[in-house]
Design an enzyme around this catalytic site. Structure first.
Site, PDB file in Angstrom:
ATOM      1  N   GLU A 178       0.806  -6.598  -5.944  1.00 26.35           N
ATOM      2  CA  GLU A 178       0.949  -7.634  -6.967  1.00 26.35           C
ATOM      3  C   GLU A 178       0.581  -9.024  -6.463  1.00 26.35           C
ATOM      4  O   GLU A 178       1.451  -9.887  -6.277  1.00 26.35           O
ATOM      5  CB  GLU A 178       2.360  -7.624  -7.574  1.00 26.35           C
ATOM      6  CG  GLU A 178       2.660  -6.355  -8.332  1.00 26.35           C
ATOM      7  CD  GLU A 178       3.744  -6.506  -9.402  1.00 26.35           C
ATOM      8  OE1 GLU A 178       4.351  -7.575  -9.508  1.00 26.35           O
ATOM      9  OE2 GLU A 178       3.961  -5.536 -10.164  1.00 26.35           O
ATOM     10  N   GLU A 378       2.847   1.488  -9.867  1.00 28.36           N
ATOM     11  CA  GLU A 378       4.218   1.241 -10.327  1.00 28.36           C
ATOM     12  C   GLU A 378       4.281   1.360 -11.842  1.00 28.36           C
ATOM     13  O   GLU A 378       3.343   0.959 -12.544  1.00 28.36           O
ATOM     14  CB  GLU A 378       4.721  -0.176  -9.973  1.00 28.36           C
ATOM     15  CG  GLU A 378       5.092  -0.359  -8.526  1.00 28.36           C
ATOM     16  CD  GLU A 378       5.639  -1.758  -8.230  1.00 28.36           C
ATOM     17  OE1 GLU A 378       6.214  -2.400  -9.139  1.00 28.36           O
ATOM     18  OE2 GLU A 378       5.493  -2.201  -7.086  1.00 28.36           O
TER      19      GLU A 378
HETATM   20  C1  PNW Z   1       7.160  -5.531  -9.527  1.00 28.29           C
HETATM   21  N1  PNW Z   1       6.545  -9.330 -14.766  1.00 28.29           N
HETATM   22  O1  PNW Z   1       7.419  -6.860  -9.856  1.00 28.29           O
HETATM   23  C2  PNW Z   1       7.276  -5.442  -8.016  1.00 28.29           C
HETATM   24  O2  PNW Z   1       6.115  -4.933  -7.404  1.00 28.29           O
HETATM   25  C3  PNW Z   1       8.494  -4.721  -7.548  1.00 28.29           C
HETATM   26  O3  PNW Z   1       8.804  -5.118  -6.242  1.00 28.29           O
HETATM   27  C4  PNW Z   1       9.630  -4.954  -8.521  1.00 28.29           C
HETATM   28  O4  PNW Z   1      10.860  -4.492  -8.057  1.00 28.29           O
HETATM   29  C5  PNW Z   1       9.239  -4.274  -9.820  1.00 28.29           C
HETATM   30  O5  PNW Z   1       7.973  -4.714 -10.293  1.00 28.29           O
HETATM   31  C6  PNW Z   1      10.265  -4.445 -10.939  1.00 28.29           C
HETATM   32  O6  PNW Z   1      10.410  -5.794 -11.255  1.00 28.29           O
HETATM   33  C7  PNW Z   1       7.193  -7.397 -11.107  1.00 28.29           C
HETATM   34  O7  PNW Z   1       7.191 -10.367 -15.026  1.00 28.29           O
HETATM   35  C8  PNW Z   1       7.824  -8.590 -11.399  1.00 28.29           C
HETATM   36  O8  PNW Z   1       5.738  -8.869 -15.606  1.00 28.29           O
HETATM   37  C9  PNW Z   1       7.603  -9.229 -12.599  1.00 28.29           C
HETATM   38  C10 PNW Z   1       6.747  -8.673 -13.531  1.00 28.29           C
HETATM   39  C11 PNW Z   1       6.116  -7.457 -13.262  1.00 28.29           C
HETATM   40  C12 PNW Z   1       6.346  -6.837 -12.050  1.00 28.29           C
END
Ligand code: PNW
Length: 472
Positions: A178, A378
């Site tokens: 990410e 993911e």
């Molecule tokens: C991901 N959004 O984060 C990360 O890769 C993980 O470490 C995390 O635990 C998981 O998703 C769940 O949150 C994100 O705002 C954080 O769209 C924010 C977003 C998407 C993914």
């Protein structure tokens, strides 16, 4: 969940995935390992951030988290019980290089070597992510972290070192997890669009840089990725595969007719301009550079060549549509359709329900960039999970969510989109960054006081889907 033979069978057409499809779950180092200062590990920017009062919603830290560093054998067994055939974990850079560069720490590498052996013995294919946000604090202090090209170079050296040591057993490496999230939320404050408004997320190192500096950090991140791809090719065993794991901003056509689909594809390419698009096309889009104006990143043609180093696969994290769109007569040829105030969302505030993103995201990665292989690195949701008196976690919302998204993924594979595997986020509840332990994403429930692991209803669902290689 047993069936009684007195019931008459109901025939249901199977919705199968291609043979050899990987059924995985995913985690990351800082979110589960704990042992934050053991066996010679150096501090990361997440240790510093979480130790700073007020940064984490419930005041928690990843110091212990799931204590996975000491319980990895039990956790691999849990994965085997889930019927998982693959596991995506991340490697903590400051465990391997406590200072970010120079002298490696043998004990740090040894942990991952033992983990990989344990996975292979359980018949689970290891997929390693090299950077899931836990930058060595030493590099933040010395170079201002990703604000400097030196960090991109240090990342490549570390990536090459790990590939050299582990590629006898690890065949798939993801460079960076990410880009958009850790860059934008860590260096500016990321606006997540949610049903009913926007949410600002701030992650480590917690900077609020102006636009030009932010764009330079973005550039260094994709440069680090490209340099790491080259280092892994140079140092890894023949046949080692490499690609990114980016959270794709997917524009989803609200109405699935040819003009709206084409418009959504255009919007998706543009929305990913600083990350996936430059990695896969080797240039920043004209619209991105024009919109950035004086804030555009400084780069050379050589940088662009490195950034676009050929990949073996594209990994995408898919949670929600970035935006719904319809075609428009006016430039840029599409318009955003705002989320309805009542648009359904999951327990975690930013997660608007939008299963079609799981069809359109891999579809556009193929149609825009001709990806030969795609992994869903993911997908998942948080639930307000509680262990009921009978010892069960009834996470029906997660089951409904996963089935809806996998229905769309199966639609993509049936269309011939080359998706090779799916990683559910997450294997077990863990430290959810600034939300602390409040947002539970696991198939397995974790009691953080006792470290007791309890598979949820969704774990039974996942096991059945993996066993049948189909939507269930
Ligand atoms: C991901 N959004 O984060 C990360 O890769 C993980 O470490 C995390 O635990 C998981 O998703 C769940 O949150 C994100 O705002 C954080 O769209 C924010 C977003 C998407 C993914």
């Amino acid at each position: 969940m047993s069936t009684t033979s007195s019931h008459r069978a109901v025939p249901v057409a199977p919705r199968e995935f291609p043979t050899g499809f990987f059924w995985g779950t995913a985690t990351s180092a800082y979110q589960i390992e704990g042992a934050w200062d053991e066996d010679g590990k150096g501090p990361s920017i997440w240790d510093t951030f979480a130790h700073t009062p007020g940064k984490i919603r419930d005041g928690s830290t990843g110091d212990v988290a799931n204590d996975h560093y000491h319980r990895y054998q039990e956790d691999v067994k849990l994965m085997k019980d889930l019927g998982a055939t693959a596991y995506r974990f991340s490697i903590s850079w400051p465990r391997i290089f406590p200072q970010g560069t120079d002298t490696p720490n043998a004990k740090g590498l040894d942990f991952y070597s033992r983990l990989v052996d344990e996975l292979k013995a359980a018949g689970i294919e290891p997929f390693a992510t090299l950077y899931h946000w836990d930058l060595p604090q030493a590099l933040q202090d010395k170079h201002k972290g990703w604000q400097s090209r030196d960090t991109a170079k240090a990342f490549a050296d570390y990536a090459g070192y790990v590939a050299e040591k582990l590629s006898d057993r690890v065949k798939h490496f993801f460079t960076i997890n990410e880009f958009r999230t850790f860059v934008d939320a860590g260096h500016h404050g990321h606006e997540a669009h949610v049903a009913g408004g926007t949410l600002t997320i701030l992650l480590a190192p917690g900077l609020k840089l102006p636009g030009g500096e932010l764009n330079q950090v973005r550039h260094h991140a994709v440069l680090g990725h490209g340099l790491a791809v080259q280092a892994i090719r140079a140092k890894g065993k023949a046949g080692t595969k490499v690609g990114p794991a980016e959270v794709i901003e997917c524009a989803v056509p609200l109405i699935e007719s040819p003009e709206h689909i084409a418009a959504a594809q255009t919007a998706t390419r543009e929305a990913n301009a600083p990350f996936l698009t430059v990695m896969l096309e080797g240039k920043y889009t004209d619209a991105y550079l024009k919109a950035a104006g004086q804030d555009a990143p400084q780069f050379s043609d050589d940088d662009l060549k490195v950034i676009a180093s050929p990949l073996d696969f594209v990994g995408i994290n898919v949670y929600k549509p970035a935006v719904y769109v319809l075609a428009s007569e006016q430039a840029p040829g599409w318009r955003a359709v705002p989320f309805a105030k009542s648009h359904p969302k999951m327990f975690n505030a930013w997660l608007a329900l939008g299963p079609e993103a799981m069809y359109w995201a891999p579809k556009f990665v193929q149609s825009l960039w001709g990806a030969k292989e795609i992994f869903i690195t993911e997908n998942g949701c948080a639930s307000d999970d509680v262990v009921a008196d009978d010892g069960t976690v009834y996470d029906t919302d997660r089951v409904v969510f996963l089935r809806a998204y996998l229905t769309q993924l199966q639609r993509a594979t049936a269309d011939g989109v080359p998706v090779r595997g799916y990683f559910q986020w997450s294997t077990m509840d863990n430290f959810e960054w600034t939300a602390g332990f409040g947002n539970r994403f696991g198939l397995v429930h974790v009691d953080f006081k006792t470290q007791k692991r309890t598979p949820k209803m969704s774990a039974a669902w996942f096991r059945e889907a993996a066993k049948r290689n189909a939507v269930v």
